[in-house]
Write an enzyme that holds these catalytic residues in place. Structure first.
Site, short mmCIF file in Angstrom:
data_model
loop_
_atom_site.label_atom_id
_atom_site.label_comp_id
_atom_site.label_asym_id
_atom_site.label_seq_id
_atom_site.Cartn_x
_atom_site.Cartn_y
_atom_site.Cartn_z
N GLN A 144 0.18 6.00 11.81
CA GLN A 144 0.42 6.56 10.49
C GLN A 144 1.90 6.90 10.32
OE1 GLN A 144 -1.91 8.34 12.53
NE2 GLN A 144 -3.62 7.11 11.83
N GLY A 145 2.47 6.54 9.17
CA GLY A 145 3.87 6.81 8.89
C GLY A 145 4.76 5.62 9.16
N ASP A 146 4.27 4.65 9.94
CA ASP A 146 5.05 3.45 10.22
C ASP A 146 4.85 2.37 9.17
OD1 ASP A 146 6.24 4.31 12.64
OD2 ASP A 146 4.38 3.91 13.72
N SER A 147 3.89 2.55 8.28
CA SER A 147 3.60 1.55 7.26
C SER A 147 4.85 1.08 6.55
CB SER A 147 2.64 2.13 6.21
OG SER A 147 1.32 2.05 6.64
N HIS A 172 0.82 -1.22 0.00
CA HIS A 172 0.00 0.00 0.00
C HIS A 172 0.85 1.26 0.00
CE1 HIS A 172 0.34 -0.06 4.53
NE2 HIS A 172 0.33 1.25 4.35
N ASP A 213 -0.21 -7.53 1.21
CA ASP A 213 0.35 -6.19 1.40
C ASP A 213 1.87 -6.27 1.55
OD1 ASP A 213 0.48 -3.47 1.69
OD2 ASP A 213 -0.23 -3.43 3.76
#
Length: 262
Positions: free
Chosen positions: A214-217, A78, A124
Site C-alpha cells: 500500500q502506498g507504492d501504487s 486507480h 490501470d
C-alpha cells in the site's frame, strides 16, 4: 475473483478519506500497492530522480509516479480515478515524506485511461500534466514493440514510499528492491481470470518476502533501466505464491506517448 480487491494506494486524499477508511476496514487481503516496499532497502531521489510523490493539496503522499518529461508523470489510473487536477500535487526531489525540500508542482490536467474501471479489469494507467516543469532527469519508457523485456526471470526494480508490511505504516524514506518477472502462466495460476496478460505483468519471488505494498501504487517497475510497468495491485503484500501485479506498459505506450507529446 478474490472478492473486493484494493489497489496499492494510500487513502489520504481528503475528498475520499471516509470512504477509503471504510474500504480498508472491510476489504480482504487483496490490496493495491500503496504501502512501502516490503523487503527492500532505503534509497534517495538522487539515485532515482524520476521518482515522484503524488500527494493531496496538503502534500500528503498517497501514490507514486514516474517523471517521463519535464511536465509529464506516468502513474496508475486507480490513483487518480475521481480526482480533480486542483486536488493533486506532484513532489519531486524529496527523499523523505516529512521533508520540505524538492519541487512541488500543481497539476493542470489528469488523463485516466478511458477504459479503466477497476484494477482487476486492466487499463490501470494515467498521465499527469504539471503546471510547472520539474528540474529532474526523467525516465525513458518502453515502446509498444519492446515486449521482450518481460521475459520470465528478468530482474526488475521497484521503488516507493509504501508500507513495509501489509496494512503497516508507510516508510518515511524512499525504498527500493529487486524482484524477478514471472511468466504469464505462473501468474494466471495464482490469480486466475483476474490476471489479464495483455494489460498486466507479474513480478515477485515464489517464496514471497519482497513486494510493493500500500502506498507504492503508481510507482515504477524498472527493467533494463527504463520504465516498463506501473505498480497496480496484488493479493496482500509479499505473500508466497502471489507476486505483485503491474500495468504492462508496452500495451499502453502509444497512448502514453500521445499524452506526453500533447
Amino acid at each position: 475473483m478474490f472478492g473486493l480487491t484494493r489497489a496499492r494506494k494510500t487513502a489520504v486524499v481528503a475528498a475520499t478519506a471516509a470512504a477509503a477508511a471504510t474500504a480498508l476496514l472491510n476489504a480482504p487481503t487483496a490490496e493495491a500497492a500503496s504501502s512501502r516496499i516490503v523487503g527492500g532497502t532505503t534509497t534517495t531521489t538522487t539515485a532515482y530522480p524520476f521518482m515522484m510523490q503524488i500527494t493531496d493539496a496538503s502534500q500528503k503522499q498517497f501514490c507514486g509516479g514516474t517523471l517521463v518529461s519535464a511536465t509529464k508523470v506516468v502513474t496508475a489510473a486507480h490513483c487518480l480515478a475521481g480526482e480533480s487536477a486542483g486536488s493533486v500535487r506532484v513532489v519531486g526531489g524529496r527523499t523523505y515524506l516529512d521533508g520540505t525540500n524538492g519541487t512541488v508542482a500543481k497539476v493542470s490536467d489528469i488523463w485516466v485511461h478511458p477504459d479503466y474501471t477497476d484494477v482487476t479489469e486492466g487499463n490501470d494507467v494515467a498521465v499527469l500534466t504539471l503546471s510547472t516543469s520539474m528540474p529532474y532527469t526523467p525516465a525513458s519508457y518502453v515502446g509498444s514493440s519492446d515486449t521482450g523485456v518481460y521475459a520470465a526471470g528478468t530482474t526488475a526494480r521497484i521503488i516507493g514510499w509504501g508500507t513495509t508490511s501489509s496494512g503497516g505504516s508507510s516508510s518515511n524514506q524512499l525504498r527500493t528492491a529487486t524482484v524477478p518477472t514471472v511468466s504469464n502462466s505462473s501468474c494466471a495460476s495464482s490469480y486466475g481470470s483476474d490476471f489479464i496478460p495483455s494489460d498486466m505483468v507479474c513480478a515477485g519471488h515464489t517464496s514471497g518476502g519482497v513486494d510493493t505494498c500500500q502506498g507504492d501504487s503508481g510507482g515504477p517497475l524498472i527493467i533494463g533501466g527504463v520504465l516498463a510497468g506501473i505498480t497496480s495491485w496484488g493479493e496482500g503484500c509479499a505473500q508466497a505464491g502471489y507476486p505483485g501485479i503491474y500495468t504492462r506498459l508496452t500495451t499502453f505506450s502509444d497512448e502514453v506517448t500521445e499524452q506526453v507529446e500533447s
